[in-house]
Design a protein around this motif. Structure first.
Motif, PDB file in Angstrom:
ATOM      1  N   MET A  17      39.940  56.037  42.053  1.00 59.94           N
ATOM      2  CA  MET A  17      38.996  56.740  42.564  1.00 59.94           C
ATOM      3  C   MET A  17      38.020  58.011  42.514  1.00 59.94           C
ATOM      4  N   ARG A  18      36.681  57.485  41.435  1.00 65.75           N
ATOM      5  CA  ARG A  18      36.028  58.984  41.844  1.00 65.75           C
ATOM      6  C   ARG A  18      35.301  59.274  42.034  1.00 65.75           C
ATOM      7  N   ASP A  37      29.158  49.076  29.749  1.00 67.11           N
ATOM      8  CA  ASP A  37      30.873  49.777  30.684  1.00 67.11           C
ATOM      9  C   ASP A  37      30.261  49.935  31.974  1.00 67.11           C
ATOM     10  N   GLY A  38      29.185  49.874  32.654  1.00 68.81           N
ATOM     11  CA  GLY A  38      29.364  49.978  33.762  1.00 68.81           C
ATOM     12  C   GLY A  38      28.412  49.536  34.193  1.00 68.81           C
ATOM     13  N   GLY A  49      38.807  49.482  33.212  1.00 68.85           N
ATOM     14  CA  GLY A  49      37.887  50.576  32.541  1.00 68.85           C
ATOM     15  C   GLY A  49      36.178  50.325  32.640  1.00 68.85           C
ATOM     16  N   PHE A  50      36.118  49.479  33.545  1.00 69.84           N
ATOM     17  CA  PHE A  50      34.583  48.832  33.435  1.00 69.84           C
ATOM     18  C   PHE A  50      34.517  49.847  34.816  1.00 69.84           C
ATOM     19  N   ALA A 108      38.661  51.228  51.964  1.00 65.56           N
ATOM     20  CA  ALA A 108      38.466  49.575  51.612  1.00 65.56           C
ATOM     21  C   ALA A 108      37.398  49.905  50.013  1.00 65.56           C
ATOM     22  N   TYR A 109      36.950  51.095  50.001  1.00 60.36           N
ATOM     23  CA  TYR A 109      36.117  50.374  48.556  1.00 60.36           C
ATOM     24  C   TYR A 109      36.881  50.490  47.323  1.00 60.36           C
ATOM     25  N   ALA A 110      37.316  52.006  47.037  1.00 60.10           N
ATOM     26  CA  ALA A 110      38.491  51.649  45.689  1.00 60.10           C
ATOM     27  C   ALA A 110      39.174  50.511  45.952  1.00 60.10           C
ATOM     28  N   GLN A 111      39.943  49.802  47.293  1.00 59.29           N
ATOM     29  CA  GLN A 111      40.674  47.942  47.140  1.00 59.29           C
ATOM     30  C   GLN A 111      39.436  47.507  46.787  1.00 59.29           C
ATOM     31  N   ALA A 112      38.144  47.181  46.842  1.00 53.66           N
ATOM     32  CA  ALA A 112      37.340  46.381  46.894  1.00 53.66           C
ATOM     33  C   ALA A 112      37.037  47.003  45.697  1.00 53.66           C
ATOM     34  N   GLY A 113      37.617  47.716  44.192  1.00 49.75           N
ATOM     35  CA  GLY A 113      36.968  47.504  42.875  1.00 49.75           C
ATOM     36  C   GLY A 113      36.478  48.749  42.705  1.00 49.75           C
TER      37      GLY A 113
END
Length: 350
Positions: A1-2, A182-183, A215-216, A311-316
């Motif tokens: 995550m960035r 793309d996002g 990649g999305f 939690a945010y990273a684990q939630a995509g």
């Protein structure tokens, strides 16, 4: 995550500090700096100004308003910003809402999904630098029966493919975004409700074109405030949450109110909207549940924020765009640094 930084709307009262915030984010290694527009300052000018005075950070439109520009003009702007920034531009699009679209831009807010799809099609064609021809419900290029001819973009962007994002909230818009973009740019993203409110629809759209979410870029903008008093910090975001849930749109058409309902706050969302539209903004803010703010913000000590980032990273989430709270420049800069510290503690940096 960035990590990203969202400067929001120019003209909000902290404009003199925004360049310093962008430059500090650049120094700290933030991935992208976003700017928004509605019916005040336009985002393109702000992004050009920021890009000229930063070195590495991407500059992103969050968002360019679809009713404000023809798709060909948006392609021109995107190509120009990508060239001027040395390949650091990200194009974010959104249909706005009916009040702004019809009241400010004079564009009917009808069939927003179809309009967005067609808008993206024209932009993709223009950005490919092929001669631009298109026959659709909203745009026909060149116009028939006149002197117009098919032209091609003369600007050469640095990259062959400029990342294209769409601001999406509702299930149908999210599904289409997964299909054609793309996002996704999202607000009020709660990790606990991510699957039913966001990811499921995005995944369905990706599946339509034979892809998954790999990649999305999933990009929520998240308010952040650092300190020990979690409830006190959450109270800072009550007016912000009440504005969106209660006052962003009409009683019949408020996308954020519907989102709060999908998260399980049906009764509270109705109360917030009734009070806000009735002129009782303080009452609307008071009616916002603490849990709603807590689940859609990063508040508390750095350690707690790091846990939420996990939690945010684990939630995509792939890019977490922060809006650090603060009335002074130093408070905002401290928030930026705390964001980096929290991400390092969370161990989810990419």
């Amino acid at each position: 995550m960035r990590l990203g930084i969202n400067l929001g709307y120019w003209g909000a009262g902290m404009d003199a500090d925004n360049l310093a915030v962008a430059r500090e984010a650049d120094r700290l290694g933030y991935s992208v700096c976003w700017a928004a527009e509605a019916y005040g300052s336009d985002a393109a000018t702000v992004l050009a100004w920021v890009a000229a005075q930063t070195e590495h950070i991407d500059v992103g439109a969050a968002i360019f308003q679809i009713p404000a520009r023809t798709p060909a003009m948006t392609a021109m702007t995107a190509a120009t910003l990508d060239t001027l920034s040395g390949g650091r531009f990200r194009l974010g699009l959104g249909v706005s809402g009916p009040q702004v679209s019809e009241g400010w831009y004079g564009v009917r807010f009808d069939k927003p999904l179809a309009r967005t799809r067609e808008y993206v099609e024209v932009i993709r064609k223009a950005m490919s630098r092929e001669r631009l021809t298109h026959e659709g419900d909203n745009w026909t290029l060149p116009l028939p029966g006149g002197p117009g001819k098919a032209l091609k973009l003369t600007v050469h962007p640095v990259r062959e493919h400029i990342p294209l994002y769409i601001a999406a909230i509702g299930p149908k818009n999210l599904e289409q975004t997964g299909e054609i973009a793309d996002g996704a740019l999202v607000l009020f993203y709660a990790p606990e409700h991510a699957e039913e409110t966001t990811l499921g629809s995005l995944r369905a759209g990706r599946a339509k074109v034979g892809k998954d979410l790999e990649g999305f870029d999933v990009v929520p903008t998240v308010p952040m405030a650092v300190g020990d008093d979690v409830r006190g910090l959450a109270d800072h975001f009550r007016p912000y949450t009440a504005l969106y849930v209660g006052g962003m749109g009409s009683a019949k058409q408020n996308f954020y109110n519907k989102l709060a309902q999908r998260m399980g706050y049906e009764k509270e969302a109705a109360e917030i909207q009734e009070k806000y539209l009735g002129g009782d903004k303080a009452g609307a803010a008071a009616a916002v549940p603490h849990e709603l703010i807590d689940s859609t913000s990063l508040i508390g000590p750095v350690e707690r924020i790091a846990d939420r980032m996990q939690a945010y990273a684990q939630a995509g989430v792939t890019t977490l765009s922060l809006t650090p709270a603060g009335f002074t420049l130093e408070e905002r800069l401290a928030g930026l640094r705390a964001g980096v510290e929290a991400l390092e503690r969370a161990g989810v940096a990419s």
